[in-house]
Enzyme design. Structure first.
Site, PDB file in Angstrom:
ATOM      1  N   GLU A 274      10.549  -0.803   8.782  1.00 43.91           N
ATOM      2  CA  GLU A 274      10.387   0.644   8.544  1.00 43.91           C
ATOM      3  C   GLU A 274      11.534   1.067   7.643  1.00 43.91           C
ATOM      4  O   GLU A 274      12.640   1.328   8.128  1.00 43.91           O
ATOM      5  CB  GLU A 274      10.506   1.414   9.871  1.00 43.91           C
ATOM      6  CG  GLU A 274       9.370   1.216  10.821  1.00 43.91           C
ATOM      7  CD  GLU A 274       8.164   2.091  10.480  1.00 43.91           C
ATOM      8  OE1 GLU A 274       8.146   2.724   9.414  1.00 43.91           O
ATOM      9  OE2 GLU A 274       7.256   2.108  11.309  1.00 43.91           O
ATOM     10  N   CYS A 308      13.788   9.854   7.065  1.00 39.42           N
ATOM     11  CA  CYS A 308      13.083   8.939   6.160  1.00 39.42           C
ATOM     12  C   CYS A 308      11.916   9.663   5.499  1.00 39.42           C
ATOM     13  O   CYS A 308      11.510   9.327   4.390  1.00 39.42           O
ATOM     14  CB  CYS A 308      12.598   7.709   6.909  1.00 39.42           C
ATOM     15  SG  CYS A 308      11.616   8.114   8.350  1.00 39.42           S
TER      16      CYS A 308
END
Ligand code: NAD
Length: 522
Positions: A274, A308
């Site tokens: 990720e 993010c």
């Protein structure tokens, strides 16, 4: 007044010498945990709120890590045989503990990470929610029955526990990302070792400590089911390289993922990556402008641009650009920048000086590329060691290299378009593929954006900003974002191994694809 109440009442600008260090000790006490066994001199932990030292910790060495993996293997051997709904019971109890201590955990998260309290509470709530999700999942780890081409044969697929999970996490979601992976892995029958960010080890020790406490009180949970390794990248490398760590879930920068992914792949472990994003919003002429403005501002400035999924690029139609950007600049200019412990604050501090320097370097490069920078300046809130900034809006003539990079700070680059296909090309024209959105009232644009001709990201939103995903859907992205899905939807399959089983209940032995292999055995 106890330390926690004092901290809340002090609010904006609190920087009393040593105040937060005592608060950390008190919060651990309130959780029924102690930092004493962890104290040392290897790693100093600082609060981004005022730059003061929170604690100094002992870190784990390579030898400690080997022992941890061996213990995790032993725990797995027992835990995998506990029926999944009983594994869920441990996660249920943990979720109740986190719920009970939500306020203390939220404060710890804010003083160590710097996100504003409401966002810290949201992150703790996400941990609670994922526990409930994982408990439900513990009765839903189902396989498939597939039509067999052979008479009187049953063809099925089902799932078994996989082994030890090594989870490496970033500073910006110091609890939720771990909980996404670990609670699901636990109900799947795996044991787990967590290597949190060296910038947020205290939050990690608190969340892991509560889970260890829940496990100690649960007679079906073996020792060392959940362990925590405190240290820098070297601890992460040990997990990535170790042949007995079956799954390595790594959340962080693309650079980290490139290293970890190759190491895990080289030994045929299972990587779940990720990594960084460079998320965009397209604002079309038909958009509800008020909604687009609100969605844009929260996505671009929330967590001080350190999500993010933070909105980093705004692609706005030429016809509405001037007015939209004017309103955006005014709104960002009016945000309250200050102590994240103060309820009136919209934007707290950056994590540290390195983040501030990276932001300033990016703004200088953007200026060199012809960009016009609004905001982005440092704001004095709590002394020289705390890095507060006004989020920057940067009008760019083109999508230059600096726009194509992820700078982990509140910078929103503004680009414009005339034709919707051009907007999609700009949206997709970066190496990352995490989150994306379009603000439009035109159903054709909304559908095209979500279609295979549209956004190439893992997250595709319409009339919602790029950040703030719900836990039910699979979370992750494509291209250099890594392709992994840590949690949500059917991501639990990452934490298990698949078995394909065929049972013949006939009296003959037909071979698949009509292959003949006749033998006369009489
Ligand atoms: P980082 O890559 O510096 O560190 C993340 C973690 O990886 C830390 O625990 C660190 O110690 C460890 N690490 C670093 N290099 C390593 C290596 N070579 N081998 C093993 N471990 C290593 O990231 P950060 O600054 O903490 O976090 C910000 C980054 O994380 C941003 O790029 C952000 O987009 C990304 N992020 C992605 C997601 C997502 O779900 N896609 C979520 C949160 C953060």
């Amino acid at each position: 007044m106890n330390a926690l109440d004092k901290m809340i009442s002090l609010g904006a600008g609190y920087s009393a010498q040593g105040g937060f260090a005592q608060s950390v000790t008190d919060i651990f006490g309130a959780l029924g945990l102690s930092l004493d066994a962890r104290r040392g001199s290897d790693l100093k932990v600082f609060s981004p709120v005022d730059g003061s030292e929170l604690a100094a910790l002992r870190t784990d060495r390579a030898g400690d890590m080997d022992a941890m993996v061996a213990n995790a293997r032993a725990a797995f051997a027992t835990w995998k045989d506990v029926p999944a709904p009983h594994r869920g019971e441990l996660v249920r109890r943990y979720g109740l503990l986190v719920r009970e201590h939500k306020e203390a955990l939220s404060h710890l998260l804010t003083i160590e990470n710097g996100k504003i309290l409401t966002e810290a509470r949201g992150e703790v709530q996400e941990v609670i929610d994922i526990c409930e999700y994982a408990v439900g999942l513990s009765r839903q780890l189902f396989g498939l029955t597939i039509a067999s081409e052979r008479a009187e044969h049953r063809l099925t697929e089902y799932w078994h526990p996989l082994g030890v999970l090594g989870l490496i996490s970033a500073f910006n979601f110091p609890a939720a990302v771990w909980a996404w992976g670990t609670t699901v892995a636990l109900v799947c029958g795996d044991s787990a070792i967590w290597k949190p960010s060296e910038k947020t080890p205290l939050t990690a020790l608190a969340f892991a400590g509560l889970l260890q406490k829940a496990a100690a009180d649960y007679d079906l949970a073996p020792d060392d089911l959940v362990q925590i390794a405190i240290g820098d990248a070297a601890c992460g490398t040990t997990l990535a390289d170790h042949p007995d760590v079956a799954i390595v879930s790594a959340t962080g920068s693309v650079r980290m993922g490139q290293d970890v992914g190759v190491r895990v792949q080289r030994r045929f472990g299972r990587p779940v990556l990720e990594l960084g994003g460079n998320n965009a919003a397209i604002v079309a002429p038909s958009a509800d402008i008020g909604l687009a403005l609100r969605g844009t501002i929260f996505a671009a400035t929330g967590t001080c641009g350190q999500r993010c999924t933070t909105l980093r690029r705004l692609i706005v139609h030429d016809d509405i650009r001037a007015d939209f950007v004017k309103r955006l600049i005014a709104a960002v200019g009016s945000l309250n920048i200050g102590s994240p412990l103060d309820d009136a604050t919209h934007v707290g501090p950056l994590i540290d000086k390195a983040a501030f320097d990276a932001m300033q370097r990016a703004l200088e490069q953007a200026r060199r590329d012809g960009g016009i920078v609004h905001g982005g300046d440092r704001i004095e809130v709590a002394g020289p060691d705390a890095y507060y900034v006004r989020p920057a809006i940067v009008e760019m003539p083109a999508q230059s290299e600096i726009v194509r990079e992820e700078t982990f700070a509140p910078i929103l680059y503004v680009l414009s378009y005339r034709d919707f296909a051009e907007a999609i090309a700009l949206q997709n024209g970066v190496p990352q593929g995490l989150s994306s959105c379009v603000f439009t009232s035109d159903v054709r644009e909304a559908e095209k954006f979500q279609s295979a001709q549209g956004s190439d990201c893992g997250i595709v939103n319409v009339n919602i900003g790029t950040s703030g995903a719900e836990i039910g859907g699979a979370f992750g992205g494509e291209k250099v974002t890594g392709g992994g899905r840590v949690s949500g939807s059917d991501s639990w399959k990452n934490y298990m191994r698949r078995v394909t089983a065929t049972v013949n209940y006939s009296t003959s032995l037909p071979l698949a694809q009509g292959v003949k292999f006749d033998l006369d055995l009489d």
